[in-house]
Design an enzyme around this catalytic site. Structure first.
Site, PDB file in Angstrom:
ATOM      1  NE  ARG A 108     -49.475  32.968 -56.706  1.00 38.08           N
ATOM      2  CZ  ARG A 108     -49.173  32.254 -57.785  1.00 38.08           C
ATOM      3  NH1 ARG A 108     -48.220  32.624 -58.601  1.00 38.08           N
ATOM      4  NH2 ARG A 108     -49.839  31.163 -58.068  1.00 38.08           N
ATOM      5  CE  LYS A 141     -55.552  10.988 -42.837  1.00 33.04           C
ATOM      6  NZ  LYS A 141     -54.762   9.800 -43.230  1.00 33.04           N
ATOM      7  CE  LYS A 173     -61.351   7.100 -37.408  1.00 34.23           C
ATOM      8  NZ  LYS A 173     -60.185   7.902 -37.843  1.00 34.23           N
ATOM      9  CD  GLU A 202     -60.454   2.832 -38.319  1.00 37.52           C
ATOM     10  OE1 GLU A 202     -60.614   3.872 -38.981  1.00 37.52           O
ATOM     11  OE2 GLU A 202     -59.611   2.712 -37.406  1.00 37.52           O
ATOM     12  CG  ASP A 223     -57.467   1.448 -40.609  1.00 38.13           C
ATOM     13  OD1 ASP A 223     -57.196   2.101 -41.626  1.00 38.13           O
ATOM     14  OD2 ASP A 223     -56.921   1.641 -39.512  1.00 38.13           O
TER      15      ASP A 223
END
Length: 287
Positions: A108, A141, A173, A202, A223
């Site tokens: 597994r 992410k 940012k 950004e 963005d």
């Protein structure tokens, strides 16, 4: 086209996943395997085939020798295919031979790594193959601890790597710009204190574009721009600042990619590559 903003993750080694492998073993076998230990003798041996059940891109095979070593099982791995290989339904990836008990105990965990990383590679491959003139970038992410593995899987699938971590390159940012007081001041401060490091800026609207160009970052990220503003910004950047790389992000859909594909060479960052992943169907069939 360079498939990475800094150094792409083109390979992984045991140090990148041995802790994860040990954690997986501790999680799955805190006091042995009740079923296997009850029903099978330690002396029994077998051959198990790692088999693709659907089309995709293989990734994660380096984990297998580490898993064998950590379990101290009398098992050998004969890999037939390497990471990045194209799989069809029925493709044999490799064989495990040796202790039946050992193979059953690691089954597994082995599949979790291979299916997950192959799923990411397959995800990236589908997008990169469909839009070859775009630089399809991953993001941060990722699952904690899996960052380097996930980015490696994206690269194996034909995608590109954004920064691996916060130390590799700067990304300014809105909060950073507000603290510095202006776009140009923010870029200047980071450049002075971090010579040699790439800087990405950004911006949230086309009204910031002129200031962004004057600041001369390495990359300007558009963005959540509308299609109209995206086209206008790209045209201005290519005409007035061709040395600055262009990236788009925010709610990137297949329709948006179709639109962006008419602009050769721009980057498109997509959290989707790593955070919306279906395990690739790969099985371990014991003969």
């Amino acid at each position: 086209m360079n498939r990475g903003y800094t150094s792409p993750v083109t390979e992984i080694s045991e140090k990148d996943f041995e802790t994860l492998v040990q954690m997986a073993l501790d999680e799955d076998l805190p006091a042995g395997d009740i079923t296997t230990d009850t029903l099978f003798a330690k002396e029994e041996t077998c051959t198990a085939v790692l088999l693709a059940k659907e089309e995709g891109i293989l990734c994660g095979t380096a984990v297998i020798p580490c898993l064998i070593q950590k379990t101290k099982a009398d098992v050998t791995w004969n890999g037939i295919l390497s990471d990045g290989a194209t799989l069809s339904k029925g493709t044999v990836v490799g064989e495990l031979k040796g202790s039946l008990v050992g193979i059953l105990k690691m089954e597994r965990i082995l599949l979790n790594f291979i299916q997950y990383l192959s799923g990411i590679a397959t995800n990236a491959n589908k997008v990169a193959k469909q839009f070859p003139n775009l630089l399809i970038l991953d993001t941060r992410k990722t699952l904690p601890g899996y960052r380097k593995l996930a980015k490696y899987a994206v690269y194996m699938g034909g995608g590109a790597n954004h920064r691996l971590n916060l130390s590799e390159m700067a990304m300014l940012k809105d909060n950073h710009i507000a603290r510095a007081g202006s776009i140009q001041t923010a870029v200047q401060l980071v450049r002075e204190k971090n010579p040699g490091k790439k800087i990405e800026l950004e911006i949230d609207g086309i009204f910031q574009l002129n200031d962004a160009i004057l600041a001369k970052p390495d990359i300007i990220l558009l963005d959540n721009f509308s299609d109209t503003d995206t086209e206008k910004a790209i045209q201005i950047l290519k005409e007035t600042a061709p040395m600055i790389r262009i990236e788009c992000s925010g709610g990137i859909t297949p329709e948006k990619l179709n639109f962006l594909s008419k602009f050769d060479g721009i980057g498109v960052s997509m959290g989707y590559l790593t955070h919306t992943v279906k395990f690739l169907d790969i099985s371990l069939d014991i003969k």
